[in-house]
Design a protein around this motif. Structure first.
Motif, PDB file in Angstrom:
ATOM      1  N   ARG A   1       0.840  -1.215   0.000  1.00 19.98           N
ATOM      2  CA  ARG A   1       0.000   0.000   0.000  1.00 19.98           C
ATOM      3  C   ARG A   1       0.864   1.249   0.000  1.00 19.98           C
ATOM      4  NH1 ARG A   1      -5.559   0.561   0.999  1.00 19.98           N
ATOM      5  NH2 ARG A   1      -5.148   2.750   1.399  1.00 19.98           N
TER       6      ARG A   1
ATOM      7  N   ASP B   1       0.880   3.814  -3.027  1.00 19.52           N
ATOM      8  CA  ASP B   1       0.489   5.219  -2.805  1.00 19.52           C
ATOM      9  C   ASP B   1       1.573   6.157  -3.324  1.00 19.52           C
ATOM     10  OD1 ASP B   1      -1.876   4.521  -1.713  1.00 19.52           O
ATOM     11  OD2 ASP B   1      -1.358   4.942   0.376  1.00 19.52           O
TER      12      ASP B   1
ATOM     13  N   ARG C   1      -8.305  -2.021  -4.582  1.00 18.07           N
ATOM     14  CA  ARG C   1      -7.797  -1.754  -3.233  1.00 18.07           C
ATOM     15  C   ARG C   1      -8.706  -0.803  -2.459  1.00 18.07           C
ATOM     16  NH1 ARG C   1      -4.094   2.809  -3.515  1.00 18.07           N
ATOM     17  NH2 ARG C   1      -2.600   1.794  -2.146  1.00 18.07           N
ATOM     18  N   SER C   2      -8.638  -0.925  -1.120  1.00 13.33           N
ATOM     19  CA  SER C   2      -9.467  -0.063  -0.278  1.00 13.33           C
ATOM     20  C   SER C   2      -9.045   1.394  -0.463  1.00 13.33           C
ATOM     21  CB  SER C   2      -9.346  -0.472   1.185  1.00 13.33           C
ATOM     22  OG  SER C   2      -8.005  -0.716   1.516  1.00 13.33           O
ATOM     23  N   ALA C   3     -10.060   2.276  -0.327  1.00 10.73           N
ATOM     24  CA  ALA C   3      -9.838   3.671  -0.708  1.00 10.73           C
ATOM     25  C   ALA C   3      -8.864   4.402   0.214  1.00 10.73           C
ATOM     26  CB  ALA C   3     -11.184   4.378  -0.735  1.00 10.73           C
ATOM     27  N   SER C   4      -8.959   4.171   1.510  1.00  9.27           N
ATOM     28  CA  SER C   4      -8.140   4.969   2.430  1.00  9.27           C
ATOM     29  C   SER C   4      -7.515   4.073   3.501  1.00  9.27           C
ATOM     30  CB  SER C   4      -9.010   6.026   3.094  1.00  9.27           C
ATOM     31  OG  SER C   4     -10.001   5.372   3.870  1.00  9.27           O
ATOM     32  N   TRP C   5      -6.562   4.633   4.230  1.00  2.00           N
ATOM     33  CA  TRP C   5      -5.913   3.876   5.311  1.00  2.00           C
ATOM     34  C   TRP C   5      -6.896   3.495   6.418  1.00  2.00           C
ATOM     35  CZ3 TRP C   5      -1.541   1.254   5.371  1.00  2.00           C
ATOM     36  CH2 TRP C   5      -0.568   1.553   4.412  1.00  2.00           C
TER      37      TRP C   5
ATOM     38  N   PHE D   1      -8.742   0.555   5.282  1.00  2.00           N
ATOM     39  CA  PHE D   1      -7.856  -0.615   5.248  1.00  2.00           C
ATOM     40  C   PHE D   1      -7.741  -1.236   6.639  1.00  2.00           C
ATOM     41  CE2 PHE D   1      -3.456  -2.118   5.959  1.00  2.00           C
ATOM     42  CZ  PHE D   1      -3.445  -3.195   5.097  1.00  2.00           C
TER      43      PHE D   1
END
Lengths: 360, 471
Positions: free
Chosen positions: A29, A33, B412-416, B419
Motif C-alpha cells: 500500500r 500510494d 484496493r481499499s480507498a483509504s488507510w 484498510f
C-alpha cells in the motif's frame, strides 16, 4: 512428533505467515500510494506542456525535457494522447516519440520468452511509429501466441504498412465470427490503402476461406463498389461464413436497385442457415428490392426471430410498396408470428396507429 | 473413546484436505489474476468501447417489489460505457407500485414487442419503452420467481449476449467492457462471471457511484472479507480447474443461444443462479457433446450488491443459499464423481458437495466434538484451545491473502482507515460471526431435508431514491 506438536507448529507457522502477509500488504500500500503520487505529479507537470505544444505555443524541447526524466510514464502518456487525437495531432506527437529513447527496449521485448512482454512490445511499436520496427513486427506475425500476432498486425496497420495486408491475413487465418471481425477492423485502420490488396484477395483462387471471409467483410466496411463482381461470385462459395460476409458486404457496396445483385442474393433466401437468411433479408432491404417483396413476406414467418425481424425491417426500408405490404400483413398474414413482427416494426416507425385506423 | 478418536481424525483429515485445496486455489487465483492483468493491452478497452463490431448486449434486470432501488439501478445501467446495449427490466408481479414508479420516472409508453418465444413463461401483461431512453424496455408480468422473469425477458431480448444482474446491483462504468473482453479474444468462451462486492458504503447519487467505501457495521465488514475471499481467489482458482459451479446471479454475461439451449434458469429453484451454473457446467464439460466452449472469470468486472446488515436478514439469506446449494447439488447429482464431466465431475462437484454443501455440518460437528472431548477428558483444555486457535489462524491467513490480492489490484481499499477496518474484520471474523454463519447453514440444511423450498423473507433495502446525504 505427535499430533499436538504438529498442530502447535502449524499454528505458529501460520501466525508468522499471516503477520508476514500483513506487513507485505502494508508495504504494498505504501509503495503503491507513493508510485501513484509520483505518477500524478509527473502527469500534472507534463500534460500542460504537451497541450501547449500541440497548440503550437511551446517547442517540443520543453516537453521532451520533462519526458526524458520519466521515459516509461512518458510513453504511456503519449500513447494515451495519441488515442484521443486526430491524424494531425498524432503527426505532431511523432517527433516526440522518435526523439526519445523509445523503440529499442520495445524491440527487445519482441524477443522475450514471456508472451506478455512480446505483446506489450508489439503494441507499443505501433504507437512509436518507427518504420524500423516493420521487419520485427512482420516477424512477430509468426508468433505462437495469437494475441501477440493480433497486436503486431494492429501495429503494422497503425504504421500504415500497405504490404502488411497479405501477411496479416496469412498469420491471422482464424475461424470464428468474432476473431474475423477483429482482423477486419485491424485492416480497416489502413483505410483506402488496403483497397488493392483486398481486391486481389477477393479475386484470388488460392485464398483460404477465412481470408476470403475477412476480405469480403473489409470490402463492405470500405464500401468498395469495385468489389461487387468478386463478391457476387462468393455468394456461391461452399463456406457459409464466406457467403455470409459476401451478402453483408453486397448490401453495402452494390448500387441501389441493382437487379443482378438482388437476384443473386435472393437466390439464397431459402438457405439452410438462418444467419444467411437473416442477412439476405437485410441486404434486400438496403438494396430497395421491390421485386422481392414476396420473398420478404415469406421471411415474416421464418422460424427464426431475427429473420422475421430483418424481413419486416427490409419491407419498411424498401419504402411505399414495402410498407403497404407490411400494413396488409398486420391483419392478413397467414402466420401469427408474421402478424406480430409486422405490428412491432410498424409501431417502431410510428405507423401502427395509422394502419389500425385505416383498417377499422 | 475409540469412536471419538476416529471422529477426531476424520475431522482433522477433512480440515487438512479443505485447507490444502484452499491453498491450491489461493495460489492458482493469485497467478491467474497476475496473468490476467499482464495480458491486458493498453488500448484494449478503448477499442472495445469504440468498435462498431463489439457484440451488443441485452441487460436483464428481474425485480420483485424493488421500488426502493430499481430506479437507481436503471440509471446506473443507462450510464455504463458500452457501444450497443439494451436494458430489459422485468417487474415480476410487483405489488409495491414498481410499474407506476418506473412509468413516472422514465416516461414509459406501451409498445408492441414480440420475441423468439423459445422458453415458456408466465403471462406477460405489458411491455413498455421510454422515448427518453431508447434502449430501455420494461416488462410487466404475472409473478413467477426470478428465473421466470429472466426467461420472459430473454424471450424478447434482441442481442447475442445476455447479462443478468440483480435489481439492487450497481455496475462499475466499464464492467461490461471487461466482461465482453474474453468473448472477443476467444470464440470458445460461452459465459463470463464477474466480481461481486458489497454496495453498502458506496456513495451513490442518482445511480452514479461517486465514492467508494466499506459497510459501516461489523457484520457488513465481515461479509466484505467473505466476498473478497470468495471472488478474489476462490472462484478464479476454481475456474482454472473447470470447477466454478456457482456464478453469482448478480453478474453473468452469457451467449443468448446457449442460454436458450439450456432452457434458461429453472423457475422452481431456490437459488436459480447456482442451479443454472451447475447445468451450464454440465453442458459445457460433457465429453459426449465434444464442445470446446468454456466458462471464464473476469476479475476486474465489478458489480456491487446490497448485503444484509441485520442478523435476522443475514440468517434468512444464508439459510436460502444453503437450501439452494443442496437443491442444486441433488438436482445435478449425475455429475458427482462422473468422469464424463472431466475435472468438473471428478473434482468440482465433489468439492462443492463435501466442502460447500456439507462444510457447515462438519464444522459444527467439530465444535461439538471438542466440547465432548473436554467433558470426557479425551483432550485437555490446552489441546482444545490449540485446535480452536489453529482453526482461527487458518481463517485469518486465508483472509489476509485475499486482502493482499485485492490490494495489489485496482480494487484496493480507498483509504488507510478503511484498510485498518478491513484488517480488524479479519481478526474478528472467527470470533462469533463465522460460527453464527455455520448455524444458519446447518438450519438451512435441516429445513431443506424437511421439505422447505420457499425463498425466505425479502431483504430491507436502502432507499436509493434518496441521495446519500439524506441517509
Amino acid at each position: 512428533m505427535n499430533l499436538l506438536s504438529i498442530i502447535l507448529w502449524t499454528s505458529v507457522a501460520l501466525t508468522l505467515l499471516s503477520v508476514f502477509i500483513l506487513i507485505m500488504t502494508i508495504l504494498l500500500r505504501v509503495f503503491t500510494d507513493r508510485r501513484l503520487a509520483q505518477d500524478a505529479d509527473f502527469m500534472n507537470r507534463v500534460r500542460p506542456e504537451l497541450r501547449a505544444y500541440l497548440l503550437g505555443k511551446t517547442s517540443g524541447e520543453a516537453v521532451m525535457a520533462i519526458l526524458r526524466k520519466e521515459p516509461h510514464g512518458g510513453l504511456r502518456l503519449l500513447m494515451e494522447e495519441s488515442e484521443s487525437l486526430d491524424a494531425g495531432g498524432r503527426e505532431m506527437l511523432e517527433p516526440l516519440l522518435k526523439a526519445l529513447p523509445y523503440g529499442k527496449e520495445e524491440l527487445s521485448h519482441l524477443q522475450s520468452r514471456h508472451w506478455e512482454k512480446r505483446l506489450r512490445g508489439a503494441e507499443a511499436l505501433g504507437y512509436i511509429g518507427d518504420e524500423r520496427a516493420v521487419p520485427a513486427l512482420m516477424k512477430a506475425l509468426q508468433d505462437d501466441v495469437l494475441v501477440v500476432r493480433f497486436a503486431a498486425a494492429e501495429s503494422l496497420a497503425r504504421l500504415g504498412h500497405q504490404d502488411a495486408v497479405d501477411p496479416i491475413l496469412q498469420s491471422l487465418d482464424v475461424a470464428g465470427d468474432v476473431s474475423q471481425r477483429r482482423v477486419a477492423e485491424i485492416i480497416m485502420i489502413l483505410g483506402a490503402r488496403s483497397t488493392e490488396p483486398i481486391l486481389s484477395i477477393l479475386q484470388s483462387s488460392v485464398a483460404s476461406e477465412n481470408s476470403l471471409g475477412i476480405a469480403a467483410r473489409v470490402a463492405g466496411l470500405l464500401k468498395l463498389h469495385r468489389a461487387c463482381p468478386a463478391l457476387k461470385k462468393l455468394l456461391l462459395h461452399q463456406s457459409q461464413n464466406v457467403r455470409l460476409s459476401a451478402i453483408r458486404s453486397l448490401g453495402s457496396v452494390a448500387t441501389h436497385g441493382d437487379m443482378e445483385v438482388i437476384k443473386a442474393i435472393s437466390s439464397l433466401g431459402d438457405d439452410s442457415s438462418w444467419e444467411v437468411r437473416c442477412n439476405v433479408m437485410s441486404a434486400l432491404g438496403k438494396l430497395g428490392a421491390k421485386q422481392e417483396i414476396p420473398l420478404l413476406l415469406k421471411g415474416l414467418s421464418d422460424p427464426q426471430w431475427w429473420v422475421r425481424h430483418n424481413a419486416a425491417e427490409a419491407l419498411y426500408e424498401i419504402g411505399e410498396p414495402g410498407i403497404l405490404a407490411l400494413r396488409k400483413s398486420v391483419a392478413e398474414h397467414v402466420d401469427e408470428y408474421g402478424r406480430d413482427i409486422s405490428r412491432q416494426i410498424l409501431q417502431q416507425h410510428g405507423l401502427l396507429q395509422k394502419t389500425m385506423e385505416a383498417q377499422s | 473413546m475409540t469412536i471419538i478418536r476416529i471422529l477426531l481424525w476424520v475431522i482433522l483429515c477433512y480440515y487438512i484436505a479443505l485447507h490444502a485445496i484452499y491453498l491450491l486455489l489461493l495460489l492458482l487465483g493469485a497467478l491467474q489474476v497476475r496473468r490476467y492483468q499482464r495480458a491486458i493491452t493498453f488500448a484494449e478497452f478503448k477499442t472495445i468501447a469504440e468498435s462498431h463490431l463489439t457484440m451488443p448486449v441485452t441487460l436483464v434486470i428481474p425485480c420483485y417489489n424493488e421500488a426502493m432501488v430499481i430506479c437507481a439501478t436503471i440509471r446506473n445501467i443507462l450510464r455504463i460505457n458500452y457501444p450497443q446495449y439494451e436494458v430489459i427490466v422485468v417487474s415480476d408481479g410487483s405489488t409495491d407500485g414498481t410499474i407506476d414508479l418506473l412509468s413516472k420516472s422514465f416516461n414509459l409508453r406501451p409498445i408492441e414487442r414480440f420475441g423468439s418465444r423459445q422458453i415458456t413463461t408466465r403471462e406477460i401483461l405489458g411491455i413498455y419503452d421510454s422515448p427518453d431512453f431508447p434502449n430501455l424496455v420494461v416488462m410487466e408480468k404475472v409473478n413467477g420467481r426470478r428465473a421466470d422473469a429472466i426467461n420472459a425477458a430473454v424471450s424478447i431480448a434482441k442481442y447475442p449476449l445476455l447479462c443478468v444482474i440483480d435489481a439492487d446491483c450497481l455496475l462499475e462504468k466499464d464492467a461490461l467492457l471487461h466482461m465482453a473482453r474474453p468473448f472477443l479474444r476467444d470464440s470458445h468462451v460461452a459465459a463470463v462471471a464477474g466480481v461481486v462486492r458489497p454496495s453498502n458504503g458506496l456513495g451513490v447519487v442518482d445511480g452514479e457511484i461517486i465514492s467508494k467505501g466499506f459497510p459501516r457495521s461489523l457484520l457488513g465488514m465481515n461479509q466484505e472479507i467473505e466476498y473478497a475471499r470468495s471472488f478474489q481467489w476462490a472462484r478464479i482458482g476454481l475456474s482454472r480447474l473447470r470447477s466454478m459451479l456457482c456464478i453469482s446471479g448478480a453478474l453473468i454475461l452469457i451467449k443468448k443461444q446457449l442460454f436458450e439451449k439450456l432452457g434458461g434458469p429453472w423457475p422452481d429453484a431456490i437459488t436459480d443462479d447456482i442451479e443454472f451454473t451447475m447445468r451450464l457446467n454440465r453442458h459445457l464439460h460433457d465429453k459426449r457433446l465434444k464442445g470446446h466452449e468454456k466458462l471464464v472469470y473476469a476479475p476486474d468486472a465489478v458489480c456491487y450488491t446490497e448485503i444484509p446488515e441485520k442478523l435476522r436478514q443475514y440468517a434468512s439469506q444464508r439459510n436460502r443459499w444453503q437450501r439452494g446449494t443442496m437443491q442444486a447439488i441433488i438436482r445435478n447429482r449425475g455429475m458427482l464423481f462422473n468422469p464424463r464431466y472431466g475435472m468438473t465431475g471428478l473434482f468440482g462437484m465433489p468439492f462443492f458437495l463435501i466442502f460447500e454443501g456439507l462444510a457447515a455440518i462438519v464444522e459444527i460437528s467439530a465444535w461439538i466434538l471438542m466440547v465432548v472431548c473436554l467433558i470426557l477428558g479425551v483432550a485437555s483444555g490446552f489441546e482444545i484451545l490449540l485446535m480452536i486457535y489453529l482453526a482461527y489462524i487458518l481463517g485469518v491467513f486465508l483472509s489476509m491473502a485475499a486482502v493482499l490480492i485485492t490490494e495489489s489490484g485496482r480494487l484496493r481499499s480507498a483509504s488507510w482507515p478503511e484498510f485498518w477496518r478491513l484488517i480488524l474484520a479479519i481478526f474478528t471474523d472467527n470470533l462469533g460471526f463465522h460460527q453464527f454463519h455455520l448455524v444458519t447453514r446447518v438450519v438451512g440444511t435441516i429445513e431443506y431435508l424437511f421439505g422447505r423450498r420457499d425463498l425466505g423473507s425479502a431483504m430491507d433495502r436502502i432507499d436509493q431514491n434518496k441521495s446519500i446525504y439524506d441517509q
